[in-house]
Enzyme design. Structure first.
Site, mmCIF file in Angstrom:
data_model
loop_
_atom_site.group_PDB
_atom_site.id
_atom_site.type_symbol
_atom_site.label_atom_id
_atom_site.label_comp_id
_atom_site.label_asym_id
_atom_site.label_seq_id
_atom_site.Cartn_x
_atom_site.Cartn_y
_atom_site.Cartn_z
ATOM 1 N N TYR A 151 -84.931 26.874 -16.957
ATOM 2 C CA TYR A 151 -84.631 29.062 -17.255
ATOM 3 C C TYR A 151 -84.608 29.098 -15.700
ATOM 4 C CZ TYR A 151 -85.351 33.666 -18.288
ATOM 5 O OH TYR A 151 -83.819 34.757 -18.615
ATOM 6 N N ASP A 246 -83.938 26.420 -7.313
ATOM 7 C CA ASP A 246 -84.600 28.005 -8.469
ATOM 8 C C ASP A 246 -85.841 27.832 -7.537
ATOM 9 O OD1 ASP A 246 -85.097 29.565 -9.585
ATOM 10 O OD2 ASP A 246 -84.105 29.009 -11.867
ATOM 11 N N LYS A 274 -89.819 36.834 -7.728
ATOM 12 C CA LYS A 274 -90.872 37.389 -7.770
ATOM 13 C C LYS A 274 -91.469 37.670 -6.598
ATOM 14 C CE LYS A 274 -90.811 34.511 -12.416
ATOM 15 N NZ LYS A 274 -90.250 35.734 -12.852
HETATM 16 N N1 HOZ Z 1 -88.971 34.567 -15.753
HETATM 17 C C1 HOZ Z 1 -90.665 34.622 -15.789
HETATM 18 C C2 HOZ Z 1 -90.920 33.446 -17.281
HETATM 19 N N2 HOZ Z 1 -90.508 32.399 -17.070
HETATM 20 C C3 HOZ Z 1 -90.013 35.839 -17.864
HETATM 21 C C4 HOZ Z 1 -90.021 37.136 -16.868
HETATM 22 C C5 HOZ Z 1 -89.126 37.578 -18.260
HETATM 23 O O1 HOZ Z 1 -88.012 37.025 -18.239
HETATM 24 O O2 HOZ Z 1 -89.553 38.892 -18.359
#
Ligand code: HOZ
Length: 438
Positions: A151, A246, A274
């Site tokens: 993702y 990433d 983050k």
């Molecule tokens: N990227 C975050 C961890 N998979 C998720 C944050 C979100 O989509 O709110």
């Protein structure tokens, strides 16, 4: 304070109100409790390793705002830095001195950015989609490779076999994404470098980039197999493609210089998010100078943002990175994570519950299966009903885990012995319940 983190009367009331004006009652789908059942507790505040719910429960938090809270919540020096910046104005949409300090520090800490450049944006999604546009602009090629269960934010071209919330909700390819948007996105299983080699052989001279999480975190935490990242590096070099790490999750977490420092592999471009924002909305992408010089206004690849590099975000990110550099907490956080993971594995084994733990630095997961987990198919082998029960029972005992099997757990510098002991005591009780339920 109570330890029962399940939604109580106040959270339920808020969720009902939210559901009338916000789709699903949440502003990001991963926050809903759809795959684990129940309703989400609403969070009133957070400090150190705890989140405090609107129902008055204090929970040991392994979500960590989905990764940013490496120093713990509301670190006083970070909060002070943000307050000081706020008094001088919230946003100018213009260049500032602090963003120069911030960019210099990022470039000095992340190996692939040394001697290179970085561009600040406002989210991890912006970082990955901009890096891919840049890779396409730089190479003049269209195709990209991503991993099943990976993702990289919610840009159209990346919503194919997507992990995180898309996997959790069973919509790995989103409605609203036209076929043409993903026509050039090629898929490979994570940890399978030979599949990547095969894609290069099938599409000679057409692949602009591989984008990969050097430690997968959106199918749960899945470490790279020895040699995997090395082989991706050599394939990209051989075929003139851009290797994009990433590091939105792993950056500044699995080592101060991220996964690329930990594993000793240098990508061409790196995406950050983050932790780089210390809890404020910041993303960044950067890498080799000759590639970064293709970005507007130097070059023809366009990318922009009103709030990019805004003073509050920069203050939080800069202070966070300065504290990580000054206090060097990584070894201690990793040791605490190792202790937690060992305790969980021991406890599951004692109860006779099938459990495969994974850990890289302060990222971890536990899958309810017996085999090893090296890719998305392996992760999907986890018993998701058991996970849902595990999640709810841990929450009832004051432990706040991500409400999905396909997310990683995050430890922080603020998790102390007491927090880990509370977690392990709860886990022993819950594993016994799961074993009894069969
Ligand atoms: N990227 C975050 C961890 N998979 C998720 C944050 C979100 O989509 O709110």
């Amino acid at each position: 304070m109570s330890k029962d983190g399940r939604a109580g009367a106040r959270s339920k009331e808020l969720f009902a109100a939210a559901s009338k004006v916000i789709p699903g009652g949440v502003n990001s789908p991963v926050r809903a409790f759809k795959s684990v059942g129940g309703e989400p507790p609403f969070i009133r505040k957070a400090t150190g390793c705890h989140v405090i719910t609107e129902d008055g429960a204090a929970l040991v938090d392994y979500v960590g705002s989905w990764g940013p809270a490496l120093l713990g919540h509301a670190h006083p020096e970070v909060v002070d830095a943000v307050c000081r910046a706020a008094r001088d104005g919230l946003s100018f949409g213009a260049a500032t001195a602090a963003e120069v300090d911030f960019a210099e520090l990022i470039c000095s800490l992340v190996p692939s950015l040394r001697g290179g450049m970085v561009r600040l944006v406002s989210s991890g999604t912006e970082a990955t989609m901009s890096a891919l546009r840049l890779a396409r602009g730089y190479t003049g090629r269209s195709k990209i490779i991503k991993c099943e269960g990976g993702y990289h934010g919610h840009a159209d071209m990346l919503l194919v076999a997507a992990g995180s919330g898309a996997a959790t909700l069973g919509i790995p390819g989103s409605a609203g994404v036209p076929g043409e948007a993903v026509r050039d996105t090629l898929l490979v299983p994570y940890n399978d470098a030979e599949a990547v080699a095969a894609r290069f052989a099938e599409h000679p001279g057409e692949i602009a980039a591989i984008i990969v999480e050097p430690v997968a975190g959106n199918m749960g935490c899945v470490p790279p197999r020895p040699g995997y990242l090395e082989r991706l590096r050599s394939l990209c070099t051989e075929h003139g493609a851009v290797l994009i790490f990433d590091e939105v999750m792993t950056g500044f977490r699995v080592a101060l210089g991220g996964a690329q420092e930990r594993f000793g592999i240098t990508p061409d471009l790196t995406c950050l998010g983050k932790i780089v924002g210390g809890g404020m909305p910041v993303g960044a992408y950067g890498g080799r100078r000759e590639i970064m010089e293709k970005i507007a206004p130097l070059g023809p690849v366009y990318q922009a943002g009103t709030l990019s590099g805004n003073p509050l975000s920069v203050a939080a990110g800069l202070k966070t990175l300065e504290l990580l550099e000054r206090d060097k907490p990584h070894a201690a956080i990793e040791a605490a994570t190792t202790k937690l993971c060992a305790g969980l594995a021991e406890s599951a084994a004692a109860a006779g519950v099938a459990w495969t733990g994974t850990q890289v630095g302060s990222m971890f997961s536990g899958f309810f299966c017996t085999g090893e987990v090296w890719n998305y198919v392996d992760a999907q082998g986890s018993d998701l009903e058991r996970f849902a029960r595990w999640h709810g029972e841990m929450l009832a005992r004051g432990v706040y885990l991500a409400p999905s099997q396909f997310e990683a757990g995050f430890m922080s510098a603020a998790h102390d012995e007491a927090a880990i002991e509370q977690t392990l005591t709860a886990a022993a009780e819950v594993f016994a319940l799961l074993a009894a339920a069969g």
